[in-house]
Scaffold this motif. Structure first.
Motif, PDB file in Angstrom:
ATOM      1  N   PRO A  11       0.836  -1.196   0.000  1.00  0.00           N
ATOM      2  CA  PRO A  11       0.000   0.000   0.000  1.00  0.00           C
ATOM      3  C   PRO A  11       0.878   1.256   0.000  1.00  0.00           C
ATOM      4  N   VAL A  12       0.514   2.213  -0.852  1.00  0.00           N
ATOM      5  CA  VAL A  12       1.256   3.472  -0.927  1.00  0.00           C
ATOM      6  C   VAL A  12       0.254   4.604  -0.841  1.00  0.00           C
ATOM      7  N   SER A  13       0.358   5.434   0.159  1.00  0.00           N
ATOM      8  CA  SER A  13      -0.618   6.521   0.279  1.00  0.00           C
ATOM      9  C   SER A  13      -0.016   7.830  -0.207  1.00  0.00           C
ATOM     10  N   GLY A  14      -0.903   8.724  -0.637  1.00  0.00           N
ATOM     11  CA  GLY A  14      -0.454  10.023  -1.124  1.00  0.00           C
ATOM     12  C   GLY A  14      -0.514  10.156  -2.628  1.00  0.00           C
ATOM     13  N   PHE A  15      -0.903   9.094  -3.302  1.00  0.00           N
ATOM     14  CA  PHE A  15      -1.010   9.147  -4.755  1.00  0.00           C
ATOM     15  C   PHE A  15      -2.446   8.821  -5.165  1.00  0.00           C
ATOM     16  N   PRO A  16      -2.872   9.281  -6.332  1.00  0.00           N
ATOM     17  CA  PRO A  16      -4.200   8.868  -6.794  1.00  0.00           C
ATOM     18  C   PRO A  16      -4.215   7.386  -7.124  1.00  0.00           C
ATOM     19  N   ILE A  17      -5.385   6.811  -7.090  1.00  0.00           N
ATOM     20  CA  ILE A  17      -5.508   5.357  -7.292  1.00  0.00           C
ATOM     21  C   ILE A  17      -5.009   4.940  -8.666  1.00  0.00           C
ATOM     22  N   SER A  18      -5.065   5.861  -9.624  1.00  0.00           N
ATOM     23  CA  SER A  18      -4.645   5.506 -10.978  1.00  0.00           C
ATOM     24  C   SER A  18      -3.155   5.227 -11.055  1.00  0.00           C
ATOM     25  N   CYS A  19      -2.409   5.530 -10.003  1.00  0.00           N
ATOM     26  CA  CYS A  19      -0.986   5.200 -10.000  1.00  0.00           C
ATOM     27  C   CYS A  19      -0.743   3.755  -9.586  1.00  0.00           C
ATOM     28  N   SER A  20      -1.789   3.035  -9.180  1.00  0.00           N
ATOM     29  CA  SER A  20      -1.620   1.633  -8.805  1.00  0.00           C
ATOM     30  C   SER A  20      -1.128   0.850 -10.017  1.00  0.00           C
ATOM     31  N   ARG A  21      -0.268  -0.098  -9.757  1.00  0.00           N
ATOM     32  CA  ARG A  21       0.313  -0.816 -10.896  1.00  0.00           C
ATOM     33  C   ARG A  21       0.888  -2.154 -10.444  1.00  0.00           C
ATOM     34  N   LEU A  22       1.280  -2.939 -11.436  1.00  0.00           N
ATOM     35  CA  LEU A  22       1.970  -4.183 -11.143  1.00  0.00           C
ATOM     36  C   LEU A  22       3.456  -3.963 -11.359  1.00  0.00           C
ATOM     37  N   ILE A  23       4.257  -4.553 -10.505  1.00  0.00           N
ATOM     38  CA  ILE A  23       5.685  -4.501 -10.779  1.00  0.00           C
ATOM     39  C   ILE A  23       6.239  -5.916 -10.768  1.00  0.00           C
ATOM     40  N   GLU A  24       7.263  -6.082 -11.570  1.00  0.00           N
ATOM     41  CA  GLU A  24       7.853  -7.410 -11.749  1.00  0.00           C
ATOM     42  C   GLU A  24       8.481  -7.876 -10.440  1.00  0.00           C
ATOM     43  N   GLY A  25       8.440  -9.162 -10.198  1.00  0.00           N
ATOM     44  CA  GLY A  25       9.151  -9.721  -9.054  1.00  0.00           C
ATOM     45  C   GLY A  25       8.445  -9.498  -7.732  1.00  0.00           C
ATOM     46  N   GLN A  26       9.238  -9.492  -6.680  1.00  0.00           N
ATOM     47  CA  GLN A  26       8.668  -9.379  -5.344  1.00  0.00           C
ATOM     48  C   GLN A  26       9.227  -8.147  -4.657  1.00  0.00           C
ATOM     49  N   VAL A  27       8.383  -7.520  -3.839  1.00  0.00           N
ATOM     50  CA  VAL A  27       8.843  -6.406  -3.022  1.00  0.00           C
ATOM     51  C   VAL A  27       8.961  -6.905  -1.599  1.00  0.00           C
ATOM     52  N   ILE A  28      10.142  -6.756  -1.025  1.00  0.00           N
ATOM     53  CA  ILE A  28      10.330  -7.135   0.377  1.00  0.00           C
ATOM     54  C   ILE A  28      10.205  -5.863   1.189  1.00  0.00           C
ATOM     55  N   HIS A  29       9.285  -5.868   2.132  1.00  0.00           N
ATOM     56  CA  HIS A  29       8.914  -4.617   2.788  1.00  0.00           C
ATOM     57  C   HIS A  29       9.878  -4.239   3.906  1.00  0.00           C
ATOM     58  N   ARG A  30      11.120  -4.152   3.551  1.00  0.00           N
ATOM     59  CA  ARG A  30      12.182  -3.734   4.468  1.00  0.00           C
ATOM     60  C   ARG A  30      13.212  -2.996   3.651  1.00  0.00           C
ATOM     61  N   ASP A  31      14.032  -2.221   4.331  1.00  0.00           N
ATOM     62  CA  ASP A  31      15.101  -1.537   3.616  1.00  0.00           C
ATOM     63  C   ASP A  31      16.420  -2.263   3.869  1.00  0.00           C
ATOM     64  N   PHE A  32      17.394  -1.985   3.006  1.00  0.00           N
ATOM     65  CA  PHE A  32      18.721  -2.544   3.228  1.00  0.00           C
ATOM     66  C   PHE A  32      19.283  -2.003   4.534  1.00  0.00           C
TER      67      PHE A  32
END
Lengths: 567, 700
Positions: B262-283
């Motif tokens: 989930p990403v807040s602050g953008f309109p819903i039309s910015c929702s999209r698919l991205i390749e691969g997996q997102v790991i919800h942590r930072d390096f």
């Protein structure tokens, strides 16, 4: 069982937008925010009931969190806008006012909720596709060959925050600094993926704004001024430095179990011996600067200083990353193994900088580095904190231009232009649009009128001194006139439009904003290269603000029932 | 603030603030309350039950149907949330009355399975109760001797409810199969396959329409197309080579938390698919700059730095001369131990380096020494990755996680095409993509980024998304119900009249078969209800041989049929004309293409199934939705079908059964005992324990 608290039932409101109480509070919020927008906006003082210090501001990111309301509607709008601001740093007030006036207009027009939302969404589509067109009349391409347009963009943001209390000259100075700092963070010659550097801001109170400055490299606090005399000797070639991320205070590391110490065993001295061995290695490797994120044992500090090494402790986590980038070092956290050669970093130059009461050590990068430090000075704390917020926003907005090198005309001209465009464009293919949207033609026209009025009211909101807001009927730019100018003499008095691109001429026709005028297609400007716009707004931020405002207004209009948890 | 009283509740209109408390315990109920021992009692009458449900109905109606809107609610944390989901709304009410809570429980149970239908549930429940009450008041069960009219009514109502449930369990599936399914169509999994081959051709129209009408009812009209396209696209990407649709949907459902951001602050039309997996942590270390491929990664579940002592052990630091004691170690210098720990860590890092590993995903937090050594070895570490994400990573990469780094083998090493930071909203996450492997050539792992103006909205979208997956899942699930055959029916025409209340388990017949094809859908907008209404009325008239009491099968099915119409009536609440138009159009359509199912029952049944299967193999087109049952379509029906979405028949069926079960259990309650957790009477402690459970819910 006694800990179980009975949950009280929720409070319900049916059809909340028909409720006068809610409408009044939305109206009040709109008035409040409307009075803040623009360079002549009125300031707001925020103070809490327990005597905390008073904040003077007109910035949405400071003002909105201070507004607390039990009204879920207000909270809904507030969180949307704050989320936008945290992503784009600009146009928060724009989005909030647009959203609130869209709600108000939709209520006034008496449209069914679903009709109002679908018309708004359709018109938003018109706006966004127009703004993204190449030949959009209110968009200018940013020219990175000269810093002029960047400075204009920065100055528009800085001067739209009157709580900083800056003179013309000071505003220009800060704008130039902001652009300079931004340019320093763009790495010059790194192939592949470019990662931007960082601006570290240091604020100094009690000095003139004109003393603010930007330095490449890092400025680090030097609390004790013991070995400053040695600094003069250090103006040599790039010198070696080492950075520790583990504590060097001599505490025991966690081994997992319980440690039982028999009398006669001195663990402290054992560990200190180990630390001193580390010191010996550092001395042997000719390190000149020794920095630790945490605390350094005083004995080790003394040992290092006695060998002519400059010691900085308690750097803090925030400066760790910029420092590693600046020096090319790798933080060390092992105490027993020898420090590998690649972990050492380099610093080109060390010097002492004095800002008021602050003594700081200036570390300069050995080569190209995208780290810079911005010293911000202002006369008192309140203005300084606002200035700091504004500079951070400016930096963010300038960064956004790298993705999309465009800007929108400021001074209300974008809003009036867009409104005129929407009025004109929405008349194309009315019957088709109406059937797609599933509403009648009159409903559609009322929806368009409400949308355009909301946009125009934003341009009008920039005027706070009782002046008149007008729009010319050729380019649809925004003009404002002081209240005492009579209508007949308008032609002579007005110089330029809001953004400064259009000069008034005798054959121009004007109309007051929010009055009826025949729809027309706003003519594109013939750009004379010598005439530069005087006010620019961030393109990316405004585009997103427009979308968020319409989407939030649509959500609010779609609400049929409110359930408030009273626990 | 007006408290809701016993007066009939206005269904639409009204306004102002109301305190939601469910029906009052005051009024008649209070007068009748007697005390049994120390417990205050509340006798429940039919109208109380009805009142409770009507109150719920009035709330839910605001967001029901295509013209419905959102409900704004605040959490107890003060956060404002928006929702059109029936379950969300009902739980947010925090109802007090045990009956209302029971209803909400039933709705929750139903919608966790199907992900859909919670608002319709309440609507049908209210409508059924109204019908039952009307019938019961008209003809209370006078044959028995009851001491009051109310008890007589209650008993009639109870009987009716039981009859209806029994009827539904026994015959409803047949009726749906005969009277509704032929007018629908079957979603075929091949729709998805076709999409992958021809990305431009919108072939999976049916799935998309089904999703679109689901999202319409959950998110509103403005975004339903966008979100349903996104869902289809995601499912297409995730399609496994040969697997069944249900296993794919189950996979997406199970891993949904790891698959979306989930990403807040953008309109819903910015929702999209991205390749691969997102790991919800930072390096945790400076992120990798290397461009070499493949990036090798290892998942570790434990600490890399070995613990010298385990939990119970004691390290004794003595002067050196004493010997080793059991369960403790003795050395003179502490430094040796820390040095040993660091050296063994260096060995682990060296081992990883020799395997070419450059990314470490860790389930736990690692020590500063690990981070520093890894950074020096050009490795980057991601700490505290959640279990869900690690298990998804393991599934997609095919590498097994290691707990002890000394045991690391090449099969623990995953090959990635890239591993880089990604900035989504305020957070920087780790973005990984996987190398193609043989077993998943058609699968393109992708994650979903859900944008919205605020956290409340992204949450709403994510919930709707997951419920849509659940809905698809239950659409595809074959319903294992036993179908009574025609022969059985003719032999026992009055069977339902002698069916006892408790006999709710349907007898297994030797002719078991699955009647409802998996993936059967029907045009939305009340079509299901109209058709079933028609079929039920027909059924009622066809089996009315000798039995014309109010408890008879025809009466029950008629009652049920009428109750069903409340759904389309509320869909078209804004114009009665539209409602009638739709109904007439459908009925005339049925008559024009009169279906011979009442005459040649069995044979026709078989052909339908066969045709259904045959149909599912070729891509369906919009205009031909219904032509497999009637051969040809007329223009009017095409128009009717094309402008509405689709809904799942099996979800509807499950909904009907669940509602009837709820009705019957509601009507079986006759008294509510309000117990007090008597903290002040310690003598009754034992009794308290047994009553604690009932405090929160009605006794059933």
């Amino acid at each position: 069982m006694s800990r179980l608290v009975k949950k009280s039932p929720s409070l319900c409101t049916d059809l909340p937008l028909d409720n006068t109480g809610i409408c009044n509070s939305l109206h009040l919020l709109r008035q409040l925010l409307r009075s803040c927008i623009g360079p002549t906006g009125r300031l707001k003082q925020v103070h809490n009931n327990i005597g905390g210090h008073v904040i003077t501001t007109s910035t949405s990111s400071v003002l909105l969190p201070a507004i607390s309301s039990s009204q879920p509607f207000i909270n809904l709008i507030k969180t949307s806008i704050l989320n936008h601001v945290s992503r784009f740093s600009d146009c928060g007030l724009f989005a909030a006012i647009l959203c609130l006036s869209l709600i108000e207009q939709a209520k006034q027009s008496g449209l069914r909720g679903n009709v109002a939302t679908s018309v708004n969404k359709h018109l938003l589509g018109l706006c966004t596709s127009y703004l993204q067109q190449q030949d959009c009349g209110c968009k200018v391409k940013l020219d990175f060959c000269s810093s002029q347009s960047l400075i204009t963009l920065a100055r528009s943001i800085i001067s739209s925050k009157p709580a900083c209390v800056l003179t013309e000259r000071e505003a220009l100075h800060i704008s130039k600094l902001a652009v300079q700092a931004f340019l320093l963070t763009v790495p010059c010659n790194s192939p592949g993926i470019v990662s931007l550097g960082k601006i570290v801001t240091v604020s100094v109170e009690g000095h003139s704004v004109l003393n603010s400055a930007v330095f490449p490299g890092l400025l680090v606090d030097m609390p004790d001024v013991f070995c400053l005399n040695k600094v003069e000797n250090l103006h040599s070639n790039p010198m070696r430095m080492v950075l520790f991320s583990a504590s060097l205070a001599g505490d025991l590391s966690d081994l997992g179990g319980i440690i039982e110490v028999h009398p006669g065993v001195d663990t402290d001295s054992q560990i200190l011996d180990q630390l001193l061995k580390l010191g010996q290695q550092v001395v042997k490797d000719e390190v000149k600067l020794f920095i630790c994120q945490k605390v350094i044992h005083p004995v080790l500090q003394q040992y290092l200083r006695s060998h002519g090494i400059m010691v900085i402790e308690r750097l803090g986590i925030t400066l760790m990353e910029p420092l590693t980038q600046l020096t090319g070092s790798q933080p060390v956290a092992t105490l027993h193994t020898t420090i590998p050669a690649k972990a050492y970093g380099k610093v080109r130059d060390l010097s002492i900088k004095q800002f008021g009461s602050k003594t700081m050590l200036h570390l300069q990068p050995p080569g190209d580095s995208a780290i810079c430090t911005m010293i911000l000075c202002h006369r008192n704390e309140t203005m300084l904190s606002e200035l700091k917020v504004v500079c951070q926003k400016t930096e963010h907005v300038l960064r956004l231009t790298l993705r999309e090198p465009s800007a929108l005309l400021g001074g209300g001209c974008t809003e009036t232009h867009l409104a005129a465009y929407v009025r004109h464009k929405s008349m194309d293919k009315v019957t088709e649009t109406v059937s797609v949207l599933g509403c009648s033609q009159t409903e559609y026209l009322r929806g368009v009128e409400g949308f355009c009025r909301s946009l125009e009211s934003l341009a009008a909101a920039l005027e706070h001194d009782g002046g008149n807001s007008l729009m010319d009927l050729t380019h649809a730019h925004h003009w404002s006139h002081p209240a005492d100018v009579m209508e007949e003499r308008m032609e002579d008095s007005s110089g330029f439009c809001g953004c400064g691109l259009v000069e008034s001429s005798t054959n121009q026709k004007w109309t007051y904003l929010n009055t009826k005028y025949p729809q027309f297609s706003p003519a594109p400007l013939f750009r004379v290269p010598t005439v530069q716009p005087r006010v620019l707004d961030s393109f990316t931020a405004k585009l997103n603000a427009l979308q968020v405002a319409v989407e939030t207004a649509n959500l609010a209009l779609d609400v049929r029932y409110v359930i408030q948890d009273m626990n | 603030m007006s408290r809701l009283t016993g007066t009939p509740f206005p269904y639409r209109g009204g306004g102002g603030g109301e305190k939601m408390t469910g029906p009052e315990r005051a009024g008649e109920a209070e007068e009748n309350s007697e005390s049994v021992g120390m417990l205050p009692m509340e006798h429940l009458h039919l109208e109380h039950v009805l009142q409770t449900v009507c109150v719920l109905e009035s709330v839910v109606l605001r967001s029901f149907g295509p013209e419905g809107g959102q409900v704004l609610f605040t959490r107890d944390t003060g956060q404002a949330m928006l929702s059109r989901s029936g379950t969300r709304i009902l739980t947010a009410l925090r109802l007090e009355h045990p009956l209302a809570r029971m209803v909400v429980e039933c709705v929750l149970k139903h919608s966790t399975v199907t992900g859909d239908g919670s608002k319709t549930f309440i609507l049908l429940l209210a409508s059924l109760l109204r019908m039952i009450q009307k019938t019961a008041c008209k003809e209370p069960n006078v044959s028995h001797t009851y001491n009051s009219r109310e008890t007589a009514e209650a008993s009639t109502a109870r009987h009716l409810a039981d009859k209806m449930l029994a009827f539904a369990l026994e015959e409803l599936d047949d009726i749906i199969a005969m009277g509704v399914v032929p007018y629908g169509c079957c979603l075929s999994w091949e729709d998805f396959t076709a999409k992958t081959q021809l990305p431009t051709c919108p072939i999976n129209h049916c799935v998309q329409k089904l999703l679109a009408s689901f999202f319409h009812s959950r998110l509103g009209r403005t975004h339903c197309d966008f979100i349903s396209n996104l869902t289809c696209e995601m499912l297409t990407h995730w399609k496994f080579k040969s697997d069944l649709p249900s296993s794919l949907l189950q996979f997406v459902n199970d891993n949904f938390s790891a698959l979306h951001t989930p990403v807040s602050g953008f309109p819903i039309s910015c929702s999209r698919l991205i390749e691969g997996q997102v790991i919800h942590r930072d390096f945790a270390t400076p992120c990798p700059q290397a461009d070499h491929q493949p990036v090798k990664a290892v998942v570790v579940t434990g600490c890399l730095q070995p613990k010298l002592l385990s939990a119970g052990e004691v390290l004794v630091l003595g002067s050196g001369e004493q010997g080793r004691e059991e369960n403790s170690r003795k050395e003179s210098s502490i430094v040796q131990f820390t040095a040993w720990a660091e050296r063994s860590l260096e060995c682990v890092i060296a081992k990883l380096q020799s395997l070419g590993v450059s990314v470490l995903l860790s389930a736990v937090k690692q020590s500063a020494a690990v981070l520093a050594l890894a950074a020096q070895a050009d490795m980057c570490i991601v700490e505290c990755v959640s279990e869900d994400e690690l298990s998804l990573f393991a599934q997609l990469s095919g590498a097994t996680p290691v707990s002890d780094c000394w045991m690391i083998e090449p099969e623990h090493v995953a090959a990635l095409t890239f591993c880089r930071p990604i900035l989504l909203g305020a957070h920087r996450y780790v973005h990984v993509a996987f190398h193609d492997s043989e077993e998943r050539i058609t699968v393109k792992p992708c994650s979903l980024v859900i944008c919205g103006p605020g956290e409340g909205q992204t949450d709403q979208y994510a919930c709707a998304f997951q419920d849509a997956i659940r809905m698809l899942l239950s659409t595809w699930e074959p319903i294992d119900i036993t179908a009574t055959t025609a022969s059985k029916k003719t032999l026992q025409p009055n069977k339902s009249t002698c069916l006892h209340v408790d006999n709710q388990i349907v007898k297994a017949s030797p002719f078991q078969q699955c009647v409802l094809e998996p993936g059967c859908v029907i045009p939305a907008g009340g079509t299901f209800e109209f058709l079933l209404n028609h079929a039920l009325l027909q059924h009622g008239s066809s089996c009315s041989i000798s039995d014309d009491t109010i408890m008879g099968a025809p009466a029950v099915s008629q009652l049920f049929a009428n109750a069903l119409l409340s759904v389309p009536r509320n869909i078209y609440f804004y114009s009665l004309r539209r409602f009638l138009q739709t109904q007439t159009r459908l009925l005339s359509f049925i008559q024009n293409h009169s279906h011979p199912f009442s005459h040649v029952y069995k044979q026709e049944h078989n052909t339908i199934v066969v045709q259904g299967r045959g149909k599912s193999e070729c891509p369906l087109e919009e205009g031909k939705l219904i032509n497999h049952c009637c051969g040809e379509t007329d223009v009017s029906s095409q128009v009717f079908m094309s402008d509405s979405g689709l809904e799942s028949v099996s979800c509807k069926y499950q909904l009907l059964v669940a509602v009837l079960q709820c009705v019957s259990s509601l009507l079986h309650v006759d008294t509510v005992l309000h117990t007090h957790t008597a903290l002040h009477t310690p003598s009754r402690r034992l009794a308290d324990i047994s009553w604690e459970g009932t405090e929160d819910e009605a006794e059933d």
